[in-house]
Design a protein around this motif. Structure first.
Motif, short mmCIF file in Angstrom:
data_model
loop_
_atom_site.label_atom_id
_atom_site.label_comp_id
_atom_site.label_asym_id
_atom_site.label_seq_id
_atom_site.Cartn_x
_atom_site.Cartn_y
_atom_site.Cartn_z
N ALA A 267 49.00 57.12 39.67
CA ALA A 267 47.65 56.44 39.90
C ALA A 267 47.09 55.87 38.73
O ALA A 267 47.19 56.23 37.66
CB ALA A 267 46.59 57.65 40.30
N ILE A 268 46.44 54.70 39.00
CA ILE A 268 45.91 53.81 37.87
C ILE A 268 44.27 54.04 38.02
O ILE A 268 43.87 53.62 38.80
CB ILE A 268 46.37 52.36 37.74
N LEU A 269 43.72 54.26 36.72
CA LEU A 269 42.50 54.60 36.71
C LEU A 269 41.61 53.46 35.92
O LEU A 269 42.20 52.72 35.19
CB LEU A 269 42.24 55.86 36.17
N ASP A 270 40.30 53.56 36.23
CA ASP A 270 39.61 52.53 35.32
C ASP A 270 38.95 52.94 34.11
O ASP A 270 37.96 52.70 33.32
CB ASP A 270 38.32 52.31 36.15
N GLY A 306 46.30 54.66 32.54
CA GLY A 306 45.08 53.84 32.16
C GLY A 306 45.27 52.30 32.63
O GLY A 306 46.49 52.18 32.93
N MET A 307 44.45 51.39 32.19
CA MET A 307 44.33 50.26 32.72
C MET A 307 44.68 49.08 31.73
O MET A 307 44.38 48.27 31.73
CB MET A 307 43.11 49.78 33.45
N THR A 308 45.14 49.83 30.56
CA THR A 308 45.88 48.87 29.25
C THR A 308 47.10 48.71 29.78
O THR A 308 47.83 49.31 30.63
CB THR A 308 45.82 49.48 28.14
N CYS A 309 47.93 47.78 28.94
CA CYS A 309 49.43 47.46 29.26
C CYS A 309 50.29 48.22 28.24
O CYS A 309 51.18 47.88 28.20
CB CYS A 309 49.52 45.89 29.60
N LEU A 310 49.51 49.24 27.59
CA LEU A 310 50.32 50.22 26.79
C LEU A 310 51.20 51.00 27.90
O LEU A 310 50.64 51.72 28.49
CB LEU A 310 49.54 50.78 25.87
N ALA A 311 52.54 51.15 27.79
CA ALA A 311 53.39 51.93 28.55
C ALA A 311 52.76 53.15 28.38
O ALA A 311 53.02 54.18 29.31
CB ALA A 311 54.89 51.74 28.20
N GLY A 312 52.61 53.65 27.10
CA GLY A 312 52.34 55.04 27.04
C GLY A 312 50.82 55.49 27.20
O GLY A 312 50.50 56.58 26.92
N GLY A 348 41.00 44.44 25.35
CA GLY A 348 39.79 43.91 25.80
C GLY A 348 39.00 44.49 27.08
O GLY A 348 38.41 44.24 27.86
N VAL A 349 39.50 45.95 26.96
CA VAL A 349 39.03 46.90 28.15
C VAL A 349 37.69 47.37 27.44
O VAL A 349 37.38 47.74 26.65
CB VAL A 349 39.76 48.11 28.10
N ASN A 350 36.84 47.39 28.58
CA ASN A 350 35.15 47.59 28.38
C ASN A 350 35.04 49.27 27.93
O ASN A 350 36.00 49.91 28.45
CB ASN A 350 34.25 47.20 29.51
#
Ligand code: PLP
Length: 378
Positions: A267-270, A306-312, A348-350
């Motif tokens: 699941a990907i969260l905001d 999370g919603m960043t593109c960091l794999a970890g 740039g995630v708020n």
């Protein structure tokens, strides 16, 4: 006591005034029974909209930088202490306008600034020196100020008893999320090594890391230790916890943005571990989620990311009674301390909004936008 947080825009930190109040009640009991002074360490919790409430009970704040000192001075206006591993010449005059207690990390630093402090006509500033008793029970190296070759504090071998003129206090900080038995054992070592200097001091600062508001915390041992030091050396005792003030008072409400599969349900969260709960990765630890259990304990297990593109950027694996759906809200527990103060806008995630809940309901007091992101760059 979980209120209905479904109405808040996500992601959002919600800190509950009544839960802060119950923590303050415990801290106040310690102050009243021992006549010690407790400071809020802003490093752990800097939610200044609650400073008026916190300042009604605590003696003031402690800071680790010019900005924290200024925030505490302007928003609480009680005692302002500061400790930093090294002060910068260009900031020191301003630091002196906010701080009434300045703790130095070394004798050379004290020598460098002591005349400035003595000659400032503005106010009476008391100086302290941080010691390193070379004893701690912390297992995680990055949180252990006493690991080998640590730069934090003066060891006995480096202690300059002929340079104590103008020093009013001794400060140590060697604990992290610990109970009072650790404090009692630490004090034994501190006293054995440095006790002979305590008689000429006005105060001893026991630092932070005291998990005073945790349900299994042994208050009696803390109270007896403070009383022992106060009466034996005729000193004031300061404690400066950060976490204990905000422990279990805040939540992070997030929404499910997507559900996908790669050999398991994801699941990907905001929200993001990397941006909004960095200690999940750094400490590392696993936050509790209301209604969720360890993987496999309920029928439906998901890895939350999370919603960043960091794999970890992974919060962890959790199981739920019902399958998760897009739009579901998840409430992470114990998210008040070491979150807002460590947040970043990587990718740039708020930042999550900030809300206060009380008997009247939940009120969002701060939202962030593109300007907040842009203003930190150029
Ligand atoms: C981090 C820190 C604190 C607060 O520690 P908590 O673990 O949040 O209680 C207090 N004093 C100093 C010097 C610190 O570095």
């Amino acid at each position: 006591m979980i209120k209905n947080y479904n109405s808040v825009p996500t992601p959002c930190y919600v800190v509950d005034r009544d839960l802060i109040k119950s923590n303050l009640k415990v801290l106040d009991q310690v102050q009243k029974e021992t006549d010690c002074k407790i400071l809020l360490a802003l490093k752990g919790f800097s939610m200044f909209s609650l400073f008026p409430q916190i300042g009604q009970v605590l003696a003031g704040i402690t800071s680790s930088s010019l900005f924290e000192a200024r925030l505490g001075y302007e928003e609480m206006g009680k005692e302002v202490h500061i400790y930093s591993p090294a002060y910068q010449e260009k900031e020191f005059d301003e630091i002196m306008t906010y701080c009434d207690h300045i703790v130095f990390n070394s004798f050379p630093q004290y020598q460098k600034f002591k005349d400035k402090i003595k000659n400032n006509s503005n106010k009476n500033i008391e100086c302290g020196i941080r010691i390193n008793p070379e004893y701690s029970e912390i297992k995680t190296a990055i949180y252990d100020p006493c690991y080998e070759n640590s730069r934090l504090g003066v060891t006995l071998a480096q202690f300059k008893e002929d340079e104590l003129e103008g020093i009013h206090g001794i400060h140590f900080h060697t604990m992290c999320e610990q109970n009072s038995d650790t404090l009692a054992r630490t004090i034994e070592v501190v006293e054995e090594k440095f006790g002979k200097y305590f008689h000429q001091m006005k105060w001893i600062n026991f630092g932070g890391g005291h998990h005073i508001t945790r349900s299994d915390y042994e208050l009696d041992t803390l109270i007896n230790t403070i009383k022992h030091i106060k009466s034996k050396y005729n000193v004031q005792v300061y404690l400066e916890p950060g976490e204990a003030i905000a422990l279990n008072t805040g939540f992070l409400v997030a929404s499910v943005l997507d559900i996908i599969t790669n050999n398991m349900n994801l699941a990907i969260l905001d929200t993001s571990a990397a941006c909004h709960m960095p200690d999940v990765i750094e400490m590392p630890y696993r936050p509790e989620i209301i209604g969720a259990k360890k993987p496999g304990e309920h029928q439906y297990t998901y890895r939350l990311g999370g919603m960043t593109c960091l794999a970890g950027d992974i919060i962890g694996d959790y199981s739920f009674e019902e399958p998760l759906k897009i739009g579901d809200k998840l409430i992470f527990c114990d998210m008040a301390h070491y979150t807002m103060v460590k947040n970043n806008m990587f990718n740039g995630v708020n930042l999550p909004s900030i809300a206060i809940s009380d008997a009247d309901g939940v009120q969002v007091i701060r939202e962030f936008n593109f300007e907040d992101y842009r203003n930190r760059l150029s």
